[in-house]
Design a protein around this motif. Structure first.
Motif, PDB file in Angstrom:
ATOM      1  N   ILE A 255       0.860  -1.179   0.000  1.00  0.00           N
ATOM      2  CA  ILE A 255       0.000   0.000   0.000  1.00  0.00           C
ATOM      3  C   ILE A 255       0.897   1.230   0.000  1.00  0.00           C
ATOM      4  N   ILE A 256       0.764   2.040  -1.044  1.00  0.00           N
ATOM      5  CA  ILE A 256       1.661   3.172  -1.261  1.00  0.00           C
ATOM      6  C   ILE A 256       0.865   4.472  -1.158  1.00  0.00           C
TER       7      ILE A 256
ATOM      8  N   HIS B 267      -1.963   2.117  -4.735  1.00  0.00           N
ATOM      9  CA  HIS B 267      -1.694   3.527  -4.497  1.00  0.00           C
ATOM     10  C   HIS B 267      -2.991   4.205  -4.059  1.00  0.00           C
ATOM     11  N   ILE B 268      -2.950   4.948  -2.978  1.00  0.00           N
ATOM     12  CA  ILE B 268      -4.132   5.623  -2.448  1.00  0.00           C
ATOM     13  C   ILE B 268      -3.831   7.114  -2.327  1.00  0.00           C
ATOM     14  N   ASP B 269      -4.684   7.933  -2.933  1.00  0.00           N
ATOM     15  CA  ASP B 269      -4.505   9.380  -2.913  1.00  0.00           C
ATOM     16  C   ASP B 269      -5.851  10.062  -2.718  1.00  0.00           C
ATOM     17  N   LEU B 270      -5.787  11.267  -2.193  1.00  0.00           N
ATOM     18  CA  LEU B 270      -6.970  12.105  -2.093  1.00  0.00           C
ATOM     19  C   LEU B 270      -6.927  13.116  -3.236  1.00  0.00           C
ATOM     20  N   LYS B 271      -8.003  13.151  -4.054  1.00  0.00           N
ATOM     21  CA  LYS B 271      -8.058  14.053  -5.200  1.00  0.00           C
ATOM     22  C   LYS B 271      -9.361  14.847  -5.174  1.00  0.00           C
TER      23      LYS B 271
ATOM     24  N   VAL C 197      -7.997   5.164  -5.797  1.00  0.00           N
ATOM     25  CA  VAL C 197      -7.293   3.923  -5.473  1.00  0.00           C
ATOM     26  C   VAL C 197      -6.821   3.314  -6.788  1.00  0.00           C
ATOM     27  N   ALA C 198      -5.493   3.220  -6.961  1.00  0.00           N
ATOM     28  CA  ALA C 198      -4.906   2.656  -8.179  1.00  0.00           C
ATOM     29  C   ALA C 198      -4.219   1.343  -7.825  1.00  0.00           C
ATOM     30  N   ILE C 199      -4.662   0.256  -8.436  1.00  0.00           N
ATOM     31  CA  ILE C 199      -4.148  -1.086  -8.133  1.00  0.00           C
ATOM     32  C   ILE C 199      -3.427  -1.599  -9.361  1.00  0.00           C
TER      33      ILE C 199
ATOM     34  N   ASN D 195       8.938   5.128  -5.043  1.00  0.00           N
ATOM     35  CA  ASN D 195       9.866   4.554  -4.070  1.00  0.00           C
ATOM     36  C   ASN D 195       9.103   3.668  -3.096  1.00  0.00           C
ATOM     37  N   ASP D 196       9.536   2.423  -2.958  1.00  0.00           N
ATOM     38  CA  ASP D 196       8.856   1.500  -2.053  1.00  0.00           C
ATOM     39  C   ASP D 196       8.932   1.936  -0.602  1.00  0.00           C
ATOM     40  N   GLN D 197       9.824   2.867  -0.267  1.00  0.00           N
ATOM     41  CA  GLN D 197       9.909   3.369   1.106  1.00  0.00           C
ATOM     42  C   GLN D 197       8.688   4.206   1.461  1.00  0.00           C
ATOM     43  N   GLN D 198       7.908   4.602   0.422  1.00  0.00           N
ATOM     44  CA  GLN D 198       6.711   5.389   0.682  1.00  0.00           C
ATOM     45  C   GLN D 198       5.553   4.543   1.184  1.00  0.00           C
TER      46      GLN D 198
END
Length: 680
Positions: A374-375, A414-418, A428-430, A524-527
């Motif tokens: 989960i990024i 990937h989860i973002d607020l837009k 939510v982008a999978i 970056n996977d650290q995110q």
């Protein structure tokens, strides 16, 4: 039963509409036909009356002229031939008649127009059956008037038939017939041939008008008839045809409209019945699933087994959740098809929801050696208003597909607020790293049950119903779903899920929906989970302990007719410190309320002898009727159901009742209690 009644009532109703429409059409046609007949008849009567008046006037004029000539003889002692000719010539010229006198031997003496002398000599005198003297001449009618003049016996007044016909022919729109003895004079209109249709339906004839002769001459009779022209008849028939076509067309359209409405009504009943059946099946499936999940978690929390057994328990939990997901997909598919899908936004801890999604796939990762990453690039709000159940369902559906068909070791989420048009959405982008989707598989998003039957070499991403259901659900609630796939690079599925409101977050800048960073895996996977603020294990344990101590020994009444659910839910609630009393029917629950006053009541919606809302009404009435201290604490009511809140009838009439879906989610339950106790 409803469908049968509808079929019995609706079919006659549509047939009655058709019959009424045809009857109205027939009535209008008959009304116009009658109006046309009256108009044609009125036209004939008008023309016939004019012809009768003209004939009467003509005879009156001839009578007047005859009397004038007779007076001329009476006023003169001796009338000469020249005087007679001069007097009568101008007088008779207008009426196209000829007057002459005869002597005792019936020989021609005086004549008004000498040019007719040779013709008048062709006539013959004779006597009729009554012994009266008459003058007969072809194509002429004669009046014989006795005169008092020496050597002159009679005056004969002759009217030319041809000249009468010339006057009759001036009437072009009606047939006029004069009958003089055995002779009949008719104008040119009478010679026009009429079709059988005209003679049968469009023929108007007057009665015979008789005129008695005042002199020694034949009697006259007048008769008229009229038939409209072919153009007029065609116009009437065309209008009737247009009325008929319009009326019949409208009648059948009304019939089809009613039939369509009936069909839609029956379809709606059938659809509602299917939704009800699926809802009932969903309820029956969720009830044992609730027990399986509850017992599995109880067993897992006990810690009295080996690590291998713990993996088995995790697999049981995973399988139960997957079965629950299948039931939810089926119900959502049916709801979306019936346009019954709505959002049930609730205040939600977004970080906890994401944590639950990650925790959900731990068992899968242990079994399949695949991990969910989960990024999150930017900080997310602590709390949002959304339908967490549908978001969880959509996200896990797409992640399940990605896990199933990905050949790589990981799936990125990937989860973002837009913000789109100033409205907040959770994007939510999978992304999986499989072989990509075939064209027919991508078509599954708009066409359910689509499969790629012609290409067995290309790995498919599902047979269609899951992807189609996701599209139906997300679009019905105002969101959007998009797919991007590249051969050999995997598939990216993006959902845009609507939010009610957002707290403690700044508005993000608009970015393209399909970013290269996501598709090309440059993040970056650290995110991963960098901005979630999810507590570590020790902190998590401390928070759970705090929640458990917060509601220590609070009285809670749990009502459910399923003993497994009672046992599982009681164990979960007691773990958080609640003093739980269980009842399996409405009678025992009411009896308990009479004796005790619990602070919290949690009950299943579907009970054996009633439903949860009806029982809550009865419990509230009991509390009102009881005489207790004024400082008694308020009782909070919760409904636990396998159905969505929107499926429960009259739920909007219970704003103080909180609705939860099975299986019992203690985190949501505790969050709601926190908000209730904070407000009060």
């Amino acid at each position: 039963m409803k469908l049968w009644l509808c079929q019995m009532k609706c079919k006659p109703y549509s047939f009655v509409c058709l019959v009424i429409g045809l009857a109205v059409t027939l009535f209008i046609d008959g009304l116009f036909w009658s109006h046309s007949q009256k108009e044609f008849s009125r036209h004939h009567e008008k023309k016939s009356a004019a012809a009768v008046i003209a004939a009467h006037d003509m005879l009156q004029q001839h009578r007047t002229i005859i009397k004038a000539i007779d007076s001329f003889f009476s006023a003169s002692i001796l009338v000469t031939k020249a005087e007679f000719t001069e007097f009568t010539h101008e007088l008779l010229k207008i009426e196209s008649a000829v007057a002459f006198t005869v002597d005792d031997d019936n020989k021609l003496a005086f004549i008004s127009d000498p040019s007719f002398e040779s013709e008048m000599e062709l006539g013959k005198f004779s006597t009729n059956v009554d012994g009266e003297l008459i003058f007969e001449m072809p194509e002429y009618s004669a009046f014989i008037i006795p005169i008092d003049e020496p050597d002159l016996r009679y005056m004969v007044y002759v009217i030319s038939h041809q000249r009468v016909l010339n006057k009759l022919n001036n009437e072009l729109e009606i047939c006029i017939k004069y009958s003089i003895g055995d002779k009949t004079l008719s104008n040119g209109y009478c010679q026009i041939e009429k079709s059988s249709l005209q003679q049968l339906f469009f023929y108007y004839q007057s009665e015979d008008y008789h005129y008695e002769s005042e002199f020694n001459a034949e009697n006259y009779s007048l008769k008229t008839w009229y038939s409209p022209s072919g153009e007029e008849i065609s116009e009437v028939l065309l209008i009737i045809l247009l009325f008929s076509i319009t009326g019949i067309g409208f009648s059948f359209l009304l019939y089809l409209k009613v039939e369509q409405k009936n069909a839609l009504y029956k379809m709606r009943i059938e659809t509602n019945s299917k939704v009800a059946v699926l809802s009932a099946i969903n309820h029956e499936i969720r009830t044992p699933i609730n027990a399986v999940l509850g017992y599995s978690k109880m067993l897992k929390d006990s810690g009295h087994f080996a690590q291998q057994d713990e993996m088995t328990v995790n697999k049981i939990i995973w399988s139960a959740n997957l079965l629950n997901s299948v039931a939810e997909n089926t119900l959502n598919f049916s709801k979306a098809s019936a346009d019954k899908l709505t959002l049930d936004n609730q205040e939600t801890d977004l970080c906890e929801l994401i944590h639950n999604i990650q925790d959900y796939y731990l068992a899968f990762s242990e079994t399949h050696d695949k991990a969910l990453n989960i990024i999150i690039k930017d900080p997310l709000p602590e709390r949002v208003s959304l339908d967490s159940t549908k978001l969880y369902q959509l996200t896990t559906n797409i992640i399940n597909n990605a896990f199933k068909y990905s050949t790589g070791k990981q799936v990125n989420c990937h989860i973002d607020l837009k913000y789109y048009y100033n409205r907040p959405f959770l994007r939510v982008a999978i992304r999986d790293f499989g072989k990509g989707m075939s064209i027919s598989s991508i078509e599954a998003i708009t066409r359910p049950f689509a499969t790629d039957l012609h290409n067995t070499q290309v790995l498919q991403s599902g047979i269609g119903i899951g992807l189609y259901t996701c599209k139906q659900v997300i679009e019905k609630v105002g969101g959007k779903i998009m797919i991007r796939s590249k051969t050999g690079e995997g598939t990216l599925v993006i959902i845009r899920f609507p939010l009610g409101h957002v707290e403690q977050v700044a508005q993000a800048d608009e970015q393209p929906v399909l970013t290269e960073g996501i598709m090309d895996n440059k993040v970056n996977d650290q995110q991963i989970l960098a901005h979630l603020n999810i507590p570590e294990n020790l902190q998590d344990i401390e928070i759970k302990k705090e929640n458990m101590n917060k509601y220590q020994l609070k009285e809670l009444l749990l009502v459910d007719d399923n003993l497994f659910n009672l046992e599982v839910c009681k164990a979960m609630l007691e773990k958080y410190g609640f003093n739980v009393t269980t009842q399996s029917d409405a009678i025992s629950a009411k009896q308990y309320l009479i004796e005790m006053t619990p602070e919290i009541v949690l009950m299943d919606y579907r009970l054996e002898d009633t439903n949860g809302l009806a029982l809550i009404d009865e419990l509230m009435d009991l509390q009102i009727c009881q005489e207790r201290e004024k400082d008694i604490k308020k009782t909070y009511y919760f409904i636990l159901s396998a159905n969505d809140k929107a499926e429960i009838p009259f739920h909007e009439e219970y704003p103080d009742v909180f609705f939860m879906q099975k299986p019992l989610n203690m985190d949501i339950f505790i969050q709601q209690l926190d908000s209730l106790y904070t407000v009060n």
